[in-house]
Design a protein around this motif. Structure first.
Motif, mmCIF file in Angstrom:
data_model
loop_
_atom_site.group_PDB
_atom_site.id
_atom_site.type_symbol
_atom_site.label_atom_id
_atom_site.label_comp_id
_atom_site.label_asym_id
_atom_site.label_seq_id
_atom_site.Cartn_x
_atom_site.Cartn_y
_atom_site.Cartn_z
ATOM 1 N N ALA A 55 0.658 -0.857 0.089
ATOM 2 C CA ALA A 55 0.190 -0.082 -0.334
ATOM 3 C C ALA A 55 0.975 1.467 0.409
ATOM 4 O O ALA A 55 0.529 2.467 -0.639
ATOM 5 C CB ALA A 55 -0.654 -0.067 1.366
ATOM 6 N N ALA A 56 1.806 1.423 0.570
ATOM 7 C CA ALA A 56 2.969 2.083 0.671
ATOM 8 C C ALA A 56 3.848 2.719 -0.650
ATOM 9 O O ALA A 56 4.037 3.612 -0.863
ATOM 10 C CB ALA A 56 3.861 2.107 1.746
ATOM 11 N N HIS A 82 12.727 5.677 -2.303
ATOM 12 C CA HIS A 82 14.050 4.351 -2.961
ATOM 13 C C HIS A 82 14.422 3.559 -1.877
ATOM 14 O O HIS A 82 15.199 2.556 -2.635
ATOM 15 C CB HIS A 82 14.763 5.161 -3.986
ATOM 16 C CG HIS A 82 16.133 5.468 -3.739
ATOM 17 N ND1 HIS A 82 15.648 6.973 -3.130
ATOM 18 C CD2 HIS A 82 17.638 5.893 -3.343
ATOM 19 C CE1 HIS A 82 17.212 7.746 -2.157
ATOM 20 N NE2 HIS A 82 17.844 6.600 -3.378
ATOM 21 N N VAL A 83 15.074 3.975 -1.520
ATOM 22 C CA VAL A 83 15.952 2.809 -0.301
ATOM 23 C C VAL A 83 14.966 2.227 0.809
ATOM 24 O O VAL A 83 15.251 0.941 1.050
ATOM 25 C CB VAL A 83 16.666 4.004 0.583
ATOM 26 C CG1 VAL A 83 17.467 2.889 1.701
ATOM 27 C CG2 VAL A 83 17.594 4.522 0.152
ATOM 28 N N ALA A 84 13.774 3.588 1.065
ATOM 29 C CA ALA A 84 12.850 2.047 1.947
ATOM 30 C C ALA A 84 11.856 1.055 0.478
ATOM 31 O O ALA A 84 12.231 -0.110 1.300
ATOM 32 C CB ALA A 84 11.444 3.057 1.888
ATOM 33 N N ILE A 85 11.583 1.072 -0.729
ATOM 34 C CA ILE A 85 11.288 0.317 -1.778
ATOM 35 C C ILE A 85 12.487 -0.789 -1.381
ATOM 36 O O ILE A 85 11.866 -1.675 -1.632
ATOM 37 C CB ILE A 85 11.367 1.470 -2.704
ATOM 38 C CG1 ILE A 85 9.730 2.362 -2.987
ATOM 39 C CG2 ILE A 85 10.928 0.151 -4.190
ATOM 40 C CD1 ILE A 85 8.328 1.576 -2.562
ATOM 41 N N GLY A 97 2.922 -8.445 -4.727
ATOM 42 C CA GLY A 97 2.645 -6.954 -4.894
ATOM 43 C C GLY A 97 3.771 -6.187 -3.915
ATOM 44 O O GLY A 97 3.364 -5.348 -4.653
ATOM 45 N N VAL A 98 4.414 -6.952 -2.677
ATOM 46 C CA VAL A 98 5.711 -5.588 -2.977
ATOM 47 C C VAL A 98 6.440 -5.884 -3.868
ATOM 48 O O VAL A 98 7.203 -4.558 -4.299
ATOM 49 C CB VAL A 98 6.707 -6.200 -1.520
ATOM 50 C CG1 VAL A 98 7.109 -5.783 -1.531
ATOM 51 C CG2 VAL A 98 5.341 -6.292 -0.221
ATOM 52 N N GLN A 99 7.105 -6.205 -4.590
ATOM 53 C CA GLN A 99 7.736 -6.730 -5.938
ATOM 54 C C GLN A 99 7.678 -5.997 -6.928
ATOM 55 O O GLN A 99 7.730 -5.161 -7.903
ATOM 56 C CB GLN A 99 8.352 -7.694 -5.804
ATOM 57 C CG GLN A 99 8.343 -9.239 -4.704
ATOM 58 C CD GLN A 99 10.093 -8.244 -4.630
ATOM 59 O OE1 GLN A 99 10.975 -8.232 -5.929
ATOM 60 N NE2 GLN A 99 10.717 -7.738 -3.050
ATOM 61 N N GLN A 100 5.747 -6.050 -7.254
ATOM 62 C CA GLN A 100 5.381 -5.754 -8.346
ATOM 63 C C GLN A 100 5.350 -3.693 -7.996
ATOM 64 O O GLN A 100 5.800 -2.997 -9.313
ATOM 65 C CB GLN A 100 3.492 -5.757 -8.565
ATOM 66 C CG GLN A 100 3.140 -4.995 -9.693
ATOM 67 C CD GLN A 100 1.487 -5.603 -9.762
ATOM 68 O OE1 GLN A 100 1.282 -6.755 -8.613
ATOM 69 N NE2 GLN A 100 0.825 -4.952 -10.476
ATOM 70 N N HIS A 101 4.414 -3.718 -6.115
ATOM 71 C CA HIS A 101 4.439 -1.881 -6.722
ATOM 72 C C HIS A 101 5.702 -1.348 -6.780
ATOM 73 O O HIS A 101 6.535 -0.076 -6.447
ATOM 74 C CB HIS A 101 3.422 -2.046 -5.574
ATOM 75 C CG HIS A 101 2.189 -1.955 -6.089
ATOM 76 N ND1 HIS A 101 1.436 -1.391 -7.269
ATOM 77 C CD2 HIS A 101 1.244 -3.244 -6.031
ATOM 78 C CE1 HIS A 101 0.431 -2.269 -6.829
ATOM 79 N NE2 HIS A 101 0.520 -3.398 -6.510
ATOM 80 N N GLY A 102 6.633 -2.516 -5.576
ATOM 81 C CA GLY A 102 7.808 -2.078 -5.555
ATOM 82 C C GLY A 102 9.084 -1.562 -7.628
ATOM 83 O O GLY A 102 9.614 -0.226 -6.790
ATOM 84 N N LEU A 106 10.088 2.711 -8.678
ATOM 85 C CA LEU A 106 11.580 2.504 -8.422
ATOM 86 C C LEU A 106 11.667 3.070 -10.431
ATOM 87 O O LEU A 106 12.562 3.719 -11.023
ATOM 88 C CB LEU A 106 12.749 1.283 -8.972
ATOM 89 C CG LEU A 106 12.549 0.814 -7.232
ATOM 90 C CD1 LEU A 106 13.349 -0.680 -6.953
ATOM 91 C CD2 LEU A 106 13.413 1.835 -6.369
ATOM 92 N N TRP A 107 10.207 2.094 -11.245
ATOM 93 C CA TRP A 107 10.265 2.917 -12.812
ATOM 94 C C TRP A 107 10.144 4.378 -12.921
ATOM 95 O O TRP A 107 10.426 5.063 -13.551
ATOM 96 C CB TRP A 107 9.855 1.857 -13.586
ATOM 97 C CG TRP A 107 8.540 2.349 -14.937
ATOM 98 C CD1 TRP A 107 7.957 3.242 -14.979
ATOM 99 C CD2 TRP A 107 9.818 1.644 -15.707
ATOM 100 N NE1 TRP A 107 7.996 3.434 -16.606
ATOM 101 C CE2 TRP A 107 8.938 2.749 -16.744
ATOM 102 C CE3 TRP A 107 11.192 0.462 -15.781
ATOM 103 C CZ2 TRP A 107 9.880 2.370 -18.369
ATOM 104 C CZ3 TRP A 107 10.763 0.466 -17.500
ATOM 105 C CH2 TRP A 107 10.395 1.339 -18.605
ATOM 106 N N ASP A 108 9.208 4.982 -11.759
ATOM 107 C CA ASP A 108 8.213 6.071 -11.784
ATOM 108 C C ASP A 108 9.859 6.927 -11.407
ATOM 109 O O ASP A 108 9.963 7.964 -11.988
ATOM 110 C CB ASP A 108 7.504 6.453 -11.260
ATOM 111 C CG ASP A 108 6.309 5.792 -11.061
ATOM 112 O OD1 ASP A 108 6.030 4.826 -12.931
ATOM 113 O OD2 ASP A 108 5.382 5.245 -11.085
ATOM 114 N N LEU A 109 10.475 6.266 -10.772
ATOM 115 C CA LEU A 109 11.953 7.673 -10.116
ATOM 116 C C LEU A 109 12.642 7.709 -11.313
ATOM 117 O O LEU A 109 12.843 8.731 -12.027
ATOM 118 C CB LEU A 109 12.429 7.047 -9.128
ATOM 119 C CG LEU A 109 11.370 7.237 -7.656
ATOM 120 C CD1 LEU A 109 12.009 6.527 -6.341
ATOM 121 C CD2 LEU A 109 11.104 8.490 -7.509
#
Length: 118
Positions: A55-56, A82-85, A97-102, A106-109
Motif C-alpha cells: 500500500a505504501a 527509493h531506499v525504503a522501497i 505485491g511488494v515486488q510489483q509495486h516496488g 523504481l520505474w517511476d523514479l
C-alpha cells in the motif's frame, strides 16, 4: 472617517496574484513533502507487514504522479523513498505485491528523476 461604501477593500489588496500563487504552490509542496516523509516512515515501521508495504508503494507512485514536472520523483528520492522501497523488496522477495509495486516506484523514479541514476 469616510463612507465605507465609497472604498472597497479586498483581502488581496497589496498582495500580487503572483505571490498568492507562489504561496499556494509552496504550501502544496510542503504538504507533499510531509506526505512522502510519513509514507517512508511508515514503510520502515511496518517492514514486517507486506500488505502495508504494498500500500505504501502504491501511495508513493500516486505522489510521484501527482506532483508537477518531476517534483514528485525528486521529493521521493531526496527523502530516501527509493531506499525504503529497496529495503521492502529485499525483506519480502517472495511477495508479488511488494515486488510489483516496488518495481513500479523504481520505474517511476528512474523515468522522472535523473538523480536516481547517480
Amino acid at each position: 472617517l469616510g463612507d465605507a461604501s465609497s472604498s472597497s477593500f479586498s483581502l488581496t489588496d497589496g498582495i500580487s496574484r503572483g505571490s498568492l500563487q507562489r504561496e499556494k504552490e509552496e504550501t502544496r509542496a510542503d504538504a507533499g513533502e510531509a506526505t512522502v516523509r510519513a509514507v517512508v516512515a511508515a514503510m520502515h515501521a511496518q517492514l514486517h507487514v507486506p500488505k502495508a508495504l504494498e500500500a505504501a508503494s502504491r501511495a508513493l507512485r500516486a505522489l510521484i504522479a501527482a506532483e508537477p514536472a518531476r517534483d514528485g520523483a525528486a521529493k521521493v528520492t531526496a527523502l530516501h523513498g527509493h531506499v525504503a522501497i529497496l529495503t521492502a523488496m529485499a525483506a519480502h522477495p517472495a511477495h508479488p505485491g511488494v515486488q510489483q509495486h516496488g518495481c513500479g516506484v523504481l520505474w517511476d523514479l528512474a523515468a522522472g528523476n535523473t538523480q536516481v541514476m547517480r
